[in-house]
Design a protein around this motif. Structure first.
Motif, short mmCIF file in Angstrom:
data_model
loop_
_atom_site.label_atom_id
_atom_site.label_comp_id
_atom_site.label_asym_id
_atom_site.label_seq_id
_atom_site.Cartn_x
_atom_site.Cartn_y
_atom_site.Cartn_z
N UNK A 49 4.34 -1.76 -14.03
CA UNK A 49 4.50 -1.88 -15.49
C UNK A 49 3.14 -1.87 -16.19
N UNK A 50 2.18 -2.62 -15.63
CA UNK A 50 0.84 -2.65 -16.23
C UNK A 50 0.19 -1.26 -16.17
N UNK A 51 0.38 -0.56 -15.06
CA UNK A 51 -0.17 0.79 -14.94
C UNK A 51 0.43 1.72 -15.98
N UNK A 52 1.71 1.62 -16.21
CA UNK A 52 2.39 2.48 -17.18
C UNK A 52 1.83 2.25 -18.57
N UNK A 53 1.67 0.99 -18.93
CA UNK A 53 1.12 0.66 -20.25
C UNK A 53 -0.33 1.12 -20.34
N UNK A 54 -1.11 0.82 -19.31
CA UNK A 54 -2.53 1.21 -19.33
C UNK A 54 -2.68 2.72 -19.44
N UNK A 55 -1.88 3.45 -18.70
CA UNK A 55 -1.97 4.91 -18.74
C UNK A 55 -1.51 5.48 -20.08
N UNK A 56 -0.62 4.78 -20.74
CA UNK A 56 -0.15 5.24 -22.04
C UNK A 56 -1.21 5.02 -23.12
N UNK B 124 0.83 -1.21 0.00
CA UNK B 124 0.00 0.00 0.00
C UNK B 124 0.86 1.25 0.00
N UNK B 125 1.98 1.23 0.72
CA UNK B 125 2.92 2.36 0.68
C UNK B 125 3.46 2.56 -0.74
N UNK B 126 3.73 1.45 -1.40
CA UNK B 126 4.34 1.53 -2.74
C UNK B 126 3.35 2.00 -3.80
N UNK B 127 2.18 1.38 -3.85
CA UNK B 127 1.25 1.67 -4.95
C UNK B 127 0.24 2.75 -4.60
N UNK B 128 0.08 3.06 -3.33
CA UNK B 128 -0.83 4.11 -2.86
C UNK B 128 -2.28 3.88 -3.32
N UNK B 129 -2.66 2.62 -3.33
CA UNK B 129 -4.02 2.23 -3.69
C UNK B 129 -4.34 0.96 -2.92
N UNK B 130 -5.23 1.05 -1.94
CA UNK B 130 -5.52 -0.09 -1.08
C UNK B 130 -6.09 -1.28 -1.83
N UNK B 131 -6.97 -1.03 -2.80
CA UNK B 131 -7.55 -2.14 -3.57
C UNK B 131 -6.48 -2.86 -4.39
N UNK B 132 -5.62 -2.09 -5.04
CA UNK B 132 -4.54 -2.70 -5.82
C UNK B 132 -3.58 -3.44 -4.90
N UNK B 133 -3.29 -2.87 -3.74
CA UNK B 133 -2.39 -3.51 -2.79
C UNK B 133 -2.95 -4.85 -2.33
#
Length: 188
Positions: A72-79, A23-32
């Protein structure tokens, strides 16, 4: 080979710490939560034949890799696709509360005064906030060394770096936390 009970006990013992670390790393509780659950499943499916003593390092490495995969998935999705929900205001409270966790593990809150309890809660919130502000590698090294209680070699193996890098990241994290807390009038 780890028994089912050993695996279950191990996963139960690390679930909250793993969640907080991610959660500290991704700052999203659901994703964590998803990352931690996927890591636990991966450990149970692929590494059940390993001895119980190897589970902590294997799990930490799987958790680190799963977190990096998420980024990595977030970077691709956001792009490719712009997520418009990012522009909505959110009022999430967060399901994980450090103070509740500490109170459950150390049921000494009944014997302390209300002033001590409030003071302790404020200090813990300040520490929690400052840990969240650390750079990612420093935060990861700090949490692995002092939260997960891994030694320098184990932390280096989990992070995929040298022992010297772990020592540097930890030293910088400790100094940054000490300076930030001292600036807030908190001396530990």
């Amino acid at each position: 080979m780890a028994s089912d009970k050993e695996l279950a006990d191990f996963l139960k013992s690390v679930e909250r710490r793993a969640f907080k670390r991610v959660a500290y790393a991704v700052r999203d509780d659901d994703a964590a939560l998803d990352i931690v659950q996927d890591s636990m499943i991966r450990l149970a499916e692929k590494y059940i034949d390993r001895p119980a003593a190897e589970l902590p390092l294997l799990f930490q490495r799987i958790l680190s890799n799963a977190t990096m995969d998420w980024f990595r998935r977030q970077k691709v999705r956001n792009a490719v696709v712009r997520n418009f929900s990012e522009y909505e205001s959110s009022s999430e409270d967060g399901d994980f509360d450090l103070l509740e966790t500490l109170a459950a593990e150390n049921d000494s809150s009944a014997s302390e005064s209300a002033a001590d309890s409030v003071s302790r809660a404020q200090i813990l919130l300040a520490i929690d906030g400052e840990v969240a502000k650390l750079p990612a590698r420093q935060r990861e090294a700090f949490l692995l060394r002092y939260w997960e209680e891994l030694d320098v070699a184990e932390t280096a193996a989990v992070m995929g770096c040298s022992e010297g890098s772990v020592k540097t990241h930890c030293s910088r994290a400790v100094h940054a936390l000490a300076d930030a807390l001292k600036a807030k009038g908190i001396e530990l």
